[in-house]
Design a protein around this motif. Structure first.
Motif, PDB file in Angstrom:
ATOM      1  N   ASP A 149       7.107  14.091   0.817  1.00  0.00           N
ATOM      2  CA  ASP A 149       8.349  13.353   0.575  1.00  0.00           C
ATOM      3  C   ASP A 149       8.327  12.018   1.299  1.00  0.00           C
ATOM      4  OD1 ASP A 149       9.695  15.501  -0.936  1.00  0.00           O
ATOM      5  OD2 ASP A 149       9.643  16.558   0.979  1.00  0.00           O
ATOM      6  N   PRO A 150       7.781  10.967   0.674  1.00  0.00           N
ATOM      7  CA  PRO A 150       7.795   9.659   1.333  1.00  0.00           C
ATOM      8  C   PRO A 150       9.224   9.143   1.472  1.00  0.00           C
ATOM      9  CG  PRO A 150       7.059   9.461  -0.946  1.00  0.00           C
ATOM     10  CD  PRO A 150       7.138  10.923  -0.649  1.00  0.00           C
ATOM     11  N   PRO A 151       9.510   8.381   2.507  1.00  0.00           N
ATOM     12  CA  PRO A 151      10.864   7.866   2.715  1.00  0.00           C
ATOM     13  C   PRO A 151      11.344   7.055   1.514  1.00  0.00           C
ATOM     14  CG  PRO A 151       9.512   7.498   4.658  1.00  0.00           C
ATOM     15  CD  PRO A 151       8.591   7.973   3.582  1.00  0.00           C
ATOM     16  N   PRO A 152      12.591   7.246   1.092  1.00  0.00           N
ATOM     17  CA  PRO A 152      13.091   6.561  -0.114  1.00  0.00           C
ATOM     18  C   PRO A 152      13.236   5.058   0.062  1.00  0.00           C
ATOM     19  CG  PRO A 152      14.859   7.772   0.981  1.00  0.00           C
ATOM     20  CD  PRO A 152      13.588   8.168   1.659  1.00  0.00           C
ATOM     21  N   ASN A 153      13.258   4.570   1.312  1.00  0.00           N
ATOM     22  CA  ASN A 153      13.423   3.133   1.525  1.00  0.00           C
ATOM     23  C   ASN A 153      12.100   2.375   1.482  1.00  0.00           C
ATOM     24  OD1 ASN A 153      12.701   4.431   4.010  1.00  0.00           O
ATOM     25  ND2 ASN A 153      13.201   2.553   5.098  1.00  0.00           N
ATOM     26  N   LEU A 154      10.976   3.089   1.248  1.00  0.00           N
ATOM     27  CA  LEU A 154       9.664   2.447   1.168  1.00  0.00           C
ATOM     28  C   LEU A 154       9.131   2.499  -0.251  1.00  0.00           C
ATOM     29  CD1 LEU A 154       7.996   3.852   4.422  1.00  0.00           C
ATOM     30  CD2 LEU A 154       9.336   1.755   4.140  1.00  0.00           C
ATOM     31  N   VAL A 155       8.199   1.608  -0.546  1.00  0.00           N
ATOM     32  CA  VAL A 155       7.543   1.588  -1.852  1.00  0.00           C
ATOM     33  C   VAL A 155       6.045   1.716  -1.634  1.00  0.00           C
ATOM     34  CG1 VAL A 155       9.332   0.187  -2.931  1.00  0.00           C
ATOM     35  CG2 VAL A 155       7.381  -0.938  -1.835  1.00  0.00           C
ATOM     36  N   GLY A 156       5.328   2.150  -2.673  1.00  0.00           N
ATOM     37  CA  GLY A 156       3.885   2.277  -2.515  1.00  0.00           C
ATOM     38  C   GLY A 156       3.241   3.063  -3.613  1.00  0.00           C
ATOM     39  N   ARG A 157       2.107   3.667  -3.275  1.00  0.00           N
ATOM     40  CA  ARG A 157       1.287   4.357  -4.267  1.00  0.00           C
ATOM     41  C   ARG A 157       0.902   5.749  -3.773  1.00  0.00           C
ATOM     42  NH1 ARG A 157      -3.177  -0.474  -5.322  1.00  0.00           N
ATOM     43  NH2 ARG A 157      -1.663  -2.193  -5.473  1.00  0.00           N
ATOM     44  N   SER A 251       0.286  15.165  -0.403  1.00  0.00           N
ATOM     45  CA  SER A 251      -0.105  13.952  -1.114  1.00  0.00           C
ATOM     46  C   SER A 251      -0.451  12.861  -0.115  1.00  0.00           C
ATOM     47  CB  SER A 251       1.026  13.468  -2.027  1.00  0.00           C
ATOM     48  OG  SER A 251       1.281  14.399  -3.051  1.00  0.00           O
ATOM     49  N   LEU A 252      -1.409  12.039  -0.492  1.00  0.00           N
ATOM     50  CA  LEU A 252      -1.785  10.886   0.313  1.00  0.00           C
ATOM     51  C   LEU A 252      -1.082   9.661  -0.254  1.00  0.00           C
ATOM     52  CD1 LEU A 252      -3.610   9.878   2.647  1.00  0.00           C
ATOM     53  CD2 LEU A 252      -5.337   9.355   0.904  1.00  0.00           C
ATOM     54  N   TRP A 253      -0.256   9.032   0.568  1.00  0.00           N
ATOM     55  CA  TRP A 253       0.546   7.878   0.139  1.00  0.00           C
ATOM     56  C   TRP A 253       0.167   6.636   0.943  1.00  0.00           C
ATOM     57  CZ3 TRP A 253       4.375   7.571  -3.649  1.00  0.00           C
ATOM     58  CH2 TRP A 253       4.768   8.778  -4.231  1.00  0.00           C
ATOM     59  N   LEU A 254       0.230   5.494   0.274  1.00  0.00           N
ATOM     60  CA  LEU A 254       0.092   4.194   0.912  1.00  0.00           C
ATOM     61  C   LEU A 254       1.422   3.484   0.720  1.00  0.00           C
ATOM     62  CD1 LEU A 254      -2.059   2.484   2.373  1.00  0.00           C
ATOM     63  CD2 LEU A 254      -2.634   1.474   0.162  1.00  0.00           C
ATOM     64  N   LEU A 255       2.122   3.188   1.823  1.00  0.00           N
ATOM     65  CA  LEU A 255       3.514   2.757   1.757  1.00  0.00           C
ATOM     66  C   LEU A 255       3.737   1.455   2.504  1.00  0.00           C
ATOM     67  CD1 LEU A 255       4.982   6.272   2.602  1.00  0.00           C
ATOM     68  CD2 LEU A 255       5.003   5.197   0.334  1.00  0.00           C
ATOM     69  N   THR A 256       4.745   0.699   2.038  1.00  0.00           N
ATOM     70  CA  THR A 256       5.155  -0.525   2.716  1.00  0.00           C
ATOM     71  C   THR A 256       6.633  -0.746   2.461  1.00  0.00           C
ATOM     72  OG1 THR A 256       4.616  -2.863   3.078  1.00  0.00           O
ATOM     73  CG2 THR A 256       4.666  -2.100   0.794  1.00  0.00           C
ATOM     74  N   HIS A 257       7.198  -1.731   3.129  1.00  0.00           N
ATOM     75  CA  HIS A 257       8.598  -2.081   2.912  1.00  0.00           C
ATOM     76  C   HIS A 257       8.713  -2.938   1.645  1.00  0.00           C
ATOM     77  CE1 HIS A 257      12.574  -3.873   3.593  1.00  0.00           C
ATOM     78  NE2 HIS A 257      12.797  -2.854   4.404  1.00  0.00           N
ATOM     79  N   PRO A 258       9.786  -2.775   0.863  1.00  0.00           N
ATOM     80  CA  PRO A 258       9.920  -3.574  -0.374  1.00  0.00           C
ATOM     81  C   PRO A 258       9.808  -5.075  -0.147  1.00  0.00           C
ATOM     82  CG  PRO A 258      11.568  -1.831  -0.349  1.00  0.00           C
ATOM     83  CD  PRO A 258      10.894  -1.791   0.991  1.00  0.00           C
ATOM     84  N   ASP A 259      10.290  -5.578   0.992  1.00  0.00           N
ATOM     85  CA  ASP A 259      10.221  -7.019   1.260  1.00  0.00           C
ATOM     86  C   ASP A 259       8.796  -7.504   1.490  1.00  0.00           C
ATOM     87  OD1 ASP A 259      12.949  -7.011   1.078  1.00  0.00           O
ATOM     88  OD2 ASP A 259      13.317  -7.201   3.237  1.00  0.00           O
ATOM     89  N   LEU A 260       7.868  -6.579   1.764  1.00  0.00           N
ATOM     90  CA  LEU A 260       6.501  -6.971   2.097  1.00  0.00           C
ATOM     91  C   LEU A 260       5.501  -6.747   0.969  1.00  0.00           C
ATOM     92  CD1 LEU A 260       6.192  -5.580   5.748  1.00  0.00           C
ATOM     93  CD2 LEU A 260       6.408  -7.973   5.061  1.00  0.00           C
ATOM     94  N   ARG A 261       5.921  -6.094  -0.105  1.00  0.00           N
ATOM     95  CA  ARG A 261       4.923  -5.670  -1.101  1.00  0.00           C
ATOM     96  C   ARG A 261       4.238  -6.844  -1.795  1.00  0.00           C
ATOM     97  NH1 ARG A 261       8.886  -2.790  -5.539  1.00  0.00           N
ATOM     98  NH2 ARG A 261      10.505  -4.406  -5.585  1.00  0.00           N
ATOM     99  N   GLN A 262       4.876  -8.029  -1.818  1.00  0.00           N
ATOM    100  CA  GLN A 262       4.246  -9.183  -2.446  1.00  0.00           C
ATOM    101  C   GLN A 262       3.519 -10.076  -1.448  1.00  0.00           C
ATOM    102  OE1 GLN A 262       3.881  -9.424  -5.655  1.00  0.00           O
ATOM    103  NE2 GLN A 262       5.111  -7.562  -5.912  1.00  0.00           N
ATOM    104  N   ALA A 263       3.580  -9.740  -0.164  1.00  0.00           N
ATOM    105  CA  ALA A 263       2.822 -10.514   0.830  1.00  0.00           C
ATOM    106  C   ALA A 263       1.335 -10.403   0.522  1.00  0.00           C
ATOM    107  CB  ALA A 263       3.117 -10.007   2.235  1.00  0.00           C
TER     108      ALA A 263
END
Length: 298
Positions: A149-157, A251-263
């Motif tokens: 269960d990855p945190p809902p405030n993060l985005v990733g793959r 599951s193996l997740w790679l996560l970041t903050h939504p504000d950083l995903r385009q960095a």
């Protein structure tokens, strides 16, 4: 005179930790320095910020208000940092990556080497932690996590399934063997419940509060126990005693903050790690033994 930002940080650290020594350690200052600074802040404000008790420092209403203001200020600073990082055009600058110890040693470190060779202008800071760091506060920019269960405030793959099975030594009796087990503190007790269903308390020879060390304990003959297949299958002295256990799979997740995903540096790192994981999926998903069986049949 306005109170400096560092003084807000000090008050918040004391309020959160309830004592000067741990607050000072968190801020990287001497406890005596923290004591003098706190006294100076109270004198400057003309208000008592903490009640001193034997059990620790308890914030007064003024102290609570100042700690809350510090939290809001820190969030604004973190948001500004994320916005600036998101505008970078080329992969460069500092990239903070966090992962658990087992993922660092078994998977991530070779990937970091190849990433640095490809993007030499990116400086890496690796935070090895079993706990989930706060990416909103920029404790890290990218997290590699094994979680359902990855945190809902993060985005990733979602990169792959992580299969687990029961392992024991290649030689030796396993039917009545003792067990090693992660403790209740690991994955909400998922693994300890799994072991408890298969062995009574008297058969659990060793409990560990992290995944790190399980493989070594089983290899040393302390007992049989669950391991991620990508680790257990690589150890010549171990053999699988079960197929992949569905109830233990993660599951193996790679996560970041939504504000950083385009960095640029975050995007480059996530693309790099995702591509590196593709050839590792059979091992991560416990299909290593199936391939060996296919080769024997041929």
């Amino acid at each position: 005179m306005p109170v400096a930002w560092d003084e807000f940080r000090l008050v918040r650290a004391v309020a959160e930790r309830g004592a000067l020594a741990p607050a000072a350690a968190h801020l990287g200052i001497n406890p005596s320095t923290a004591f003098r600074r706190l006294a100076a802040i109270e004198e400057e404000l003309g208000a008592r910020l903490f009640e001193r008790h034997r059990s620790g420092y308890v914030p007064t209403p003024a102290g609570e208000a100042m700690a809350a203001a510090a939290a809001r200020m820190e969030e604004e600073v973190a948001r500004f940092d994320r916005e600036v990082a998101g505008r970078a055009l080329t992969p460069s600058g500092l990239l903070r990556v966090t992962a658990a110890a087992t993922l660092v040693t078994d998977l991530l470190m070779p990937m970091l080497g190849r990433f640095r060779a490809r993007y030499p202008k990116v400086q890496l800071e690796l935070v090895v932690s079993e706990e989930a760091l706060n990416l909103s506060r920029r404790d890290a920019d990218v997290a590699l996590r094994a979680t359902r269960d990855p945190p809902p405030n993060l985005v990733g793959r979602r990169l792959a399934t992580i299969a687990w099975a029961v392992y024991g030594p290649v030689r030796g009796e396993t039917e009545s063997a003792a067990w090693v087990s992660p403790s209740e503190a690991v994955a909400g007790g998922l693994f300890s419940r799994f072991v408890a269903e298969r062995a009574g308390p008297e058969r659990v020879a060793l409990r560990i509060n992290t995944v790190q060390g399980l493989c070594e304990a089983i290899s040393e003959g302390i007992g049989i126990g669950p391991l991620p297949c990508y680790r257990g299958d690589r150890i010549a002295a171990l053999r699988r005693l079960s197929g992949p256990e569905p109830e233990l799979a993660g599951s193996l997740w790679l996560l970041t903050h939504p504000d950083l995903r385009q960095a640029a540096r975050v995007r480059a790192f996530m693309d790099h790690v995702a591509a590196e994981v593709v050839p590792l999926r059979p091992a991560l998903e416990g299909r290593h033994e199936e391939k060996q069986e296919e080769r024997r049949e041929e």
